[in-house]
Design an enzyme around this catalytic site. Structure first.
Site: not given
Ligand SMILES: C[S@@+](CC[C@H](N)C(=O)[O-])C[C@H]1O[C@@H](n2cnc3c(N)ncnc32)[C@H](O)[C@@H]1O
Length: 451
Positions: A292, A388, A318, A270-273, A267-268
């Site tokens: 993502e 979060c 997904d 916007p990409g910080g981690k 679930c990357a």
């Molecule tokens: C909490 S954010 C992740 C933040 C990210 N790890 C960072 O540190 O920048 C969750 C992300 O999961 C994505 N997401 C939602 N449903 C998803 C799915 N079924 N499969 C993959 N990613 C999904 C969202 O679009 C969102 O970008």
């Protein structure tokens, strides 16, 4: 006027204050009659009014002779802005009242300006503590309602945060107040691409401080501008909360037997981690797959990872119907979508928009993503489940349910993976807190696949 426009957009169009404000500030600056101090004041008025809305609503209610839902929203916005100037800033009372009445005259007309004048004069008759003593129910009678009014959070959020935090009155009060503070801007020096010392040298003593916990973090003090740093413009460093850095570092440090070559961030966006993981993977000769679901967010990830010194791939997929083969990764991070109740400091309107029902919407997705994370990792590999949000329904309940349903995995103690960080809880998972760590309230459970 600008603060009023921003509040109207948040109210009418469900806009986010952090997105509507910058273009409004730029427009005012371009007109030439607006300097940095005006911008700082407008920002503080918008953020402060939104954060403290629950408290101000209770006070305004006591000063009008009808239910608040019968007061027109634009009138209520002018009253809330006025209440914030009177009770939450050092603006002299007479200036706060006259500026608000003048604003009301321009945007609402003379009749409503008189109403605004009458209500704000009543509010000006006491200070914040005096008002809270009158409008908040006594703590002994109803602790949650008392805290909700005094610290301006919806009652259900007070209750959920208190459940997750445990303990007595002092801890929850500190947490709720920390949610009402503007968070520091924290930078990450991406490992192998820049160092905290490089950032600190460039910023100088007045604008930068070392991070509290992450060796890669730098905290900006007043006046520090991330965009002014070459390392940030070149992607060697970025803006990232220290809690988010700690989560990525912890997963990378989790002990592992056997190969350590293939990492997944499921679930990357916007990409910080992902950027932190990719930099750490590069140092170890491992490859990161950053996945993502949303294509536009996958593009953000690709932008953030650009220039990473080691191999990586970004895909839009997904995570509940993954294109990768089961058991093909050594380390997996699932930083799942959640209510974001751990980042209320950043989104001043978020606490009023969220509903308890939102938890039901996220619950199946969070479980499905964790199940797929465990399927994606090889036996002996590790999975980090992160949110979060400290809400127990999104943290422990998800991990417990998946472990019970699926088996074949065990929790490992995540606390030693954040060395030097105190007050991480009783383990084996960790919960960070704004009032204890100065970070967002990030949660991390680390699981090892056993079968
Ligand atoms: C909490 S954010 C992740 C933040 C990210 N790890 C960072 O540190 O920048 C969750 C992300 O999961 C994505 N997401 C939602 N449903 C998803 C799915 N079924 N499969 C993959 N990613 C999904 C969202 O679009 C969102 O970008």
């Amino acid at each position: 006027m600008l603060a009023f426009e921003a509040l109207r957009a948040v109210d009418e169009r469900d806009a986010y204050a952090n997105l509507v404000l910058p273009p409004l500030l730029k427009k005012a600056r371009d007109k030439g009659d607006f300097d940095g101090r005006d911008a700082a004041l407008a920002t503080e008025l918008v953020y402060g009014t939104l954060r403290r809305q629950g408290t101000y609503d209770a006070i305004i209610s006591a000063c009008v002779d009808r239910p608040l839902r019968e007061v027109d929203p634009p009138v209520l916005d002018v009253l809330s802005l006025g209440a914030h100037q009177l009770l939450g800033t050092r603006i002299p009372s007479h200036a706060a009242v006259s500026a608000s009445v003048e604003l009301a005259r321009v945007v609402l007309g003379d009749g409503r300006a008189k109403f605004v004048n009458a209500v704000l004069r009543k509010i000006a008759a006491d200070d914040l503590d005096g008002w809270l003593a009158k409008v908040a129910p006594p703590y002994d009678q109803d602790p949650e309602d008392h805290l909700a009014v005094v610290h301006s959070h919806p009652r259900w959020i007070v209750s959920a945060l208190w459940d997750a935090l445990g303990g007595g009155r002092a801890g929850i009060e500190d947490l709720l107040e920390a949610d009402n503070e503007r968070p520091e801007v924290t930078l990450v020096a991406r490992p192998g691409r820049s160092t905290a010392d490089e950032l600190l040298d460039t910023l100088g003593e007045e604008s930068g401080l070392p991070g509290r916990w992450s060796p890669h973090a730098v905290r900006l003090t007043e006046g520090g501008e991330p965009g002014a740093l070459d390392a940030v413009r070149e992607g060697r460093a970025g803006v990232q909360d220290e809690g988010s850095q700690l989560v990525a570092l912890a997963l990378a440090q989790a002990p592992l037997d056997g190969p350590d070559k293939r990492w997944l961030d499921g679930c990357a966006g916007p990409g910080g981690k992902a950027a932190m993981l990719a930099a750490l993977a590069a140092q170890r000769g491992a490859l990161l797959l950053a996945s993502e679901k949303q294509p536009h967010r996958a593009r953000l990830v690709a932008g953030t990872l650009e220039g990473n010194p080691g191999p990586y791939q970004v895909i839009a997929a997904d995570g509940t119907r993954p294109p990768w083969r089961p058991g093909s990764f050594d380390r997996v991070l699932m930083d799942v979508p959640c209510t974001g109740l751990g980042a209320l400091r950043r989104r001043p309107e978020a606490r009023w928009r969220r509903r308890p029902e939102d938890l039901d919407g996220f619950a199946p997705l969070q479980r499905a993503l964790l199940e797929e994370a465990l399927a994606a990792v090889r036996v002996g590999g590790v999975v980090g489940y992160a949110t979060c949000s400290p809400h127990l329904a999104e943290t422990r309940a998800v991990v417990d349910d998946v472990l019970t349903k699926q088996g074949g995995a065990e929790l490992i103690d995540a606390r030693p993976l954040m060395p030097g960080v105190p007050a991480l809880g009783e383990g084996p998972d960790v919960q960070l807190w704004p009032h204890l760590h100065g970070t967002d309230a990030m949660y991390l459970a680390v699981l090892r696949r056993t079968a």
